[in-house]
Scaffold this active site. Sequence first.
Site, mmCIF file in Angstrom:
data_model
loop_
_atom_site.group_PDB
_atom_site.id
_atom_site.type_symbol
_atom_site.label_atom_id
_atom_site.label_comp_id
_atom_site.label_asym_id
_atom_site.label_seq_id
_atom_site.Cartn_x
_atom_site.Cartn_y
_atom_site.Cartn_z
ATOM 1 N N HIS A 46 3.749 4.384 41.754
ATOM 2 C CA HIS A 46 4.535 3.153 41.886
ATOM 3 C C HIS A 46 3.894 2.259 42.962
ATOM 4 O O HIS A 46 3.560 2.749 44.043
ATOM 5 C CB HIS A 46 5.975 3.514 42.270
ATOM 6 C CG HIS A 46 6.904 2.358 42.116
ATOM 7 N ND1 HIS A 46 7.709 2.174 41.005
ATOM 8 C CD2 HIS A 46 7.129 1.284 42.904
ATOM 9 C CE1 HIS A 46 8.394 1.058 41.137
ATOM 10 N NE2 HIS A 46 8.060 0.501 42.284
ATOM 11 N N ASP B 250 11.220 9.274 53.874
ATOM 12 C CA ASP B 250 12.031 10.483 54.007
ATOM 13 C C ASP B 250 11.307 11.598 54.759
ATOM 14 O O ASP B 250 11.930 12.566 55.188
ATOM 15 C CB ASP B 250 12.493 10.951 52.618
ATOM 16 C CG ASP B 250 13.458 9.944 51.986
ATOM 17 O OD1 ASP B 250 14.332 9.433 52.712
ATOM 18 O OD2 ASP B 250 13.325 9.652 50.778
ATOM 19 N N MET C 243 -17.860 10.737 52.993
ATOM 20 C CA MET C 243 -18.133 10.547 54.421
ATOM 21 C C MET C 243 -17.979 11.922 55.049
ATOM 22 O O MET C 243 -16.889 12.311 55.475
ATOM 23 C CB MET C 243 -17.130 9.568 55.033
ATOM 24 C CG MET C 243 -17.303 8.153 54.567
ATOM 25 S SD MET C 243 -18.817 7.411 55.269
ATOM 26 C CE MET C 243 -18.713 5.782 54.492
ATOM 27 N N HIS D 97 3.190 0.427 46.035
ATOM 28 C CA HIS D 97 3.892 0.423 47.324
ATOM 29 C C HIS D 97 2.909 0.498 48.476
ATOM 30 O O HIS D 97 1.735 0.828 48.277
ATOM 31 C CB HIS D 97 4.861 1.616 47.414
ATOM 32 C CG HIS D 97 4.167 2.943 47.567
ATOM 33 N ND1 HIS D 97 3.495 3.569 46.531
ATOM 34 C CD2 HIS D 97 4.027 3.768 48.643
ATOM 35 C CE1 HIS D 97 2.987 4.719 46.952
ATOM 36 N NE2 HIS D 97 3.287 4.860 48.234
HETATM 37 O O1 G1P Z 1 -27.452 14.489 51.286
HETATM 38 P P1 G1P Z 1 -26.475 14.926 50.240
HETATM 39 O O2 G1P Z 1 -26.036 16.358 50.394
HETATM 40 O O3 G1P Z 1 -26.923 14.607 48.844
HETATM 41 O O4 G1P Z 1 -25.192 14.000 50.502
HETATM 42 C C1 G1P Z 1 -24.047 14.360 51.208
HETATM 43 O O5 G1P Z 1 -24.271 14.410 52.615
HETATM 44 C C2 G1P Z 1 -24.658 13.177 53.230
HETATM 45 C C3 G1P Z 1 -24.750 13.389 54.723
HETATM 46 O O6 G1P Z 1 -23.513 13.762 55.295
HETATM 47 C C4 G1P Z 1 -23.687 12.041 52.892
HETATM 48 O O7 G1P Z 1 -24.228 10.819 53.347
HETATM 49 C C5 G1P Z 1 -23.429 11.942 51.394
HETATM 50 O O8 G1P Z 1 -22.422 10.985 51.147
HETATM 51 C C6 G1P Z 1 -22.992 13.305 50.871
HETATM 52 O O9 G1P Z 1 -22.759 13.258 49.493
#
Ligand code: G1P
EC number: 2.7.7.12
Lengths: 351, 351
Positions: free
Chosen positions: A164, A78, A316, A166
């Site tokens: 649900h 929708d 990420m 899907h």
């Molecule tokens: O290094 P940090 O702050 O513990 O970790 C953070 O930054 C990193 C770099 O972007 C990532 O790989 C980790 O997944 C994120 O939790």
Amino acid sequence: ATAFRASEHQHIRYNPLQDEWVLVSAHRMKRPWQGQVEPPLLKTVPRHDPHNPLCPGATRANGEVNPYYDGTFLFDNDFPALQPDAPSPGPSDHPLFQAEAARGVCKVMCFHPWSDVTLPLMSVPEIRTVVDAWASVTEELGAQYPWVQIFENKGAMMGCSNPHPHCQVWASSFLPDIAQREERSQRAYQSQHGEPLLMEYGHEELLRRERLVLTSEHWLVLVPFWAVWPFQTLLLPRRHVRRLPELTPAERDDLASIMKKLLTKYDNLFETSFPYSMGWHGAPTGSEAGANWDHWQLHAHYYPPLLRSATIRKFMVGYEMLAQAQRDLTPEQAAERLRMLPEVHYCLGQK
Amino acid sequence: ATAFRASEHQHIRYNPLQDEWVLVSAHRMKRPWQGQVEPPLLKTVPRHDPHNPLCPGATRANGEVNPYYDGTFLFDNDFPALQPDAPSPGPSDHPLFQAEAARGVCKVMCFHPWSDVTLPLMSVPEIRTVVDAWASVTEELGAQYPWVQIFENKGAMMGCSNPHPHCQVWASSFLPDIAQREERSQRAYQSQHGEPLLMEYGHEELLRRERLVLTSEHWLVLVPFWAVWPFQTLLLPRRHVRRLPELTPAERDDLASIMKKLLTKYDNLFETSFPYSMGWHGAPTGSEAGANWDHWQLHAHYYPPLLRSATIRKFMVGYEMLAQAQRDLTPEQAAERLRMLPEVHYCLGQK
Ligand SMILES: O=P(O)(O)O[C@H]1O[C@H](CO)[C@@H](O)[C@H](O)[C@H]1O
Ligand SMILES: O=P(O)(O)O[C@H]1O[C@H](CO)[C@@H](O)[C@H](O)[C@H]1O
């Protein structure tokens, strides 16, 4: 000099399918986690909720009433991101400002009439009807559109707004970015090595074994050598199959069965309804479907976000968004953990 | 035929810097949101917490004690994804199984001695010391490594596990994936058009105006034509500058000032401490630093996840992970909203 051990020494690996690199830093799992913890799952989804637009008999946003379906149910989204008749933005006036027309359709496919099941809790024959519905929708929309993207966002963590069971199907007048990458890589590999990239890859993984999660008569599940997400997997037919509709009845039954096993293992890993995004990639369709696409091998990608527990995910972010994907355990470690897990679902086996 | 309107009609746009396409489906903002809502922010961060390893005087995981720093403070990440001395995985035995050595260092940079401030709440001179520290660390690590990635993950939503204002610096022996893409695109553009891609792009955006958010004597902030995240921005110097250390004192002061304005607008958008990942990209460094990198233009990317409110984010999931990035409002709409917002922070102006 110290001998190289993948689980101790960071290194980079190449993804030949999508032409990307990943940084593997497995020693990083030793780091304590003090960051965001996801909200725990709402445990009680009612089997039937007349106000849920995905349920049999419910009224949707556009006023249509769902039939009392008892298998799968396919309908138009929708709030579609792609509509069949958008006008074209016209020619670009500058090489740095390129826009093009995009047309398509977005559908939603319910897997089952009940809201309180997920694929691993469905029976193999019920999952088989989903496989058939995937094949049919590929055929139907593929008659017109060059790309039919079937994907499932499972779990609130993956932006799924309805419990649900899907998936979605977005068919487009253009080959999306990742499809283009896989097209380029598979075409180049075939012309250089004389066989499909993923056929050779599956063959090699069967010999090496360390990244295999499940094998069956017709299918393989493995953690790819270049996996980015902690427990990412690749699901491949053993036979050279370009698209879902080409699957034989035996291959479809076997697919339903191996999917149930994989998704059961996923749920068992952290004893939770395991979130993921998954999707199918096959040879392009549409008016060029008759061309030679023998370099393509059908496959599904599973991208689950969880890293440490049911509530601690991999983010990420920063480095990954600005520089390169990075993972915190090796694909071999992930495969081993998945391999060891029981094939009986933790919710079903404890009676 | 209906006339094309970007805010009504979906279309695809090309990102010439990273060689990617995005699907723009602005009509999708009409869709009601019933999915996951992020936890609200913990409001009270103490100014000083002796147990927070980023605070002045605190003891870190490795037993080291932080100095009582009063500006920025740079130290080695106690759980680095990159270490300087990892052995090489050795030659690959198959084209589908390619691994390579990765060496580097990971540092953490505190922006300020207080845990309860963020960049937009700091003074322009305080932000200027951060700019200087960024330039120095680029110079220091760039002497050895070909890529020095400075990035900030802000907010728990972006995987940031410590509220103390800080960023990270990961220097690597390899050119990361996204750096490689930007290198290829900028090199190709220069050789085809005789000028740096981002110089021409900034110039065009200054003429077109509809995507500009802020301009100053030395800098531009705009929502790129190909933005993926709802309120993504690109920060560019007006002069042709390849790397952070080349910035003049006047450009550094002006950068501190425009950053404060941009981040204030971001916080004002949903009256929250706006989460994002940001990072700097400049010409490669290391032993090849002396080569011709004139096709590079220094820039920072800001990738903020929020879409609808302080607690409703854009999920880059299913279609985005499997097919192509998709956005729900046009870059022009995003730029207009950001442009209209006050340059006084909502926490400071209400007295
Ligand atoms: O290094 P940090 O702050 O513990 O970790 C953070 O930054 C990193 C770099 O972007 C990532 O790989 C980790 O997944 C994120 O939790
Ligand atoms: O279409 P839905 O389920 O409402 O939306 C979800 O999936 C889409 C396709 O991956 C994404 O664009 C949305 O961000 C996500 O919330």
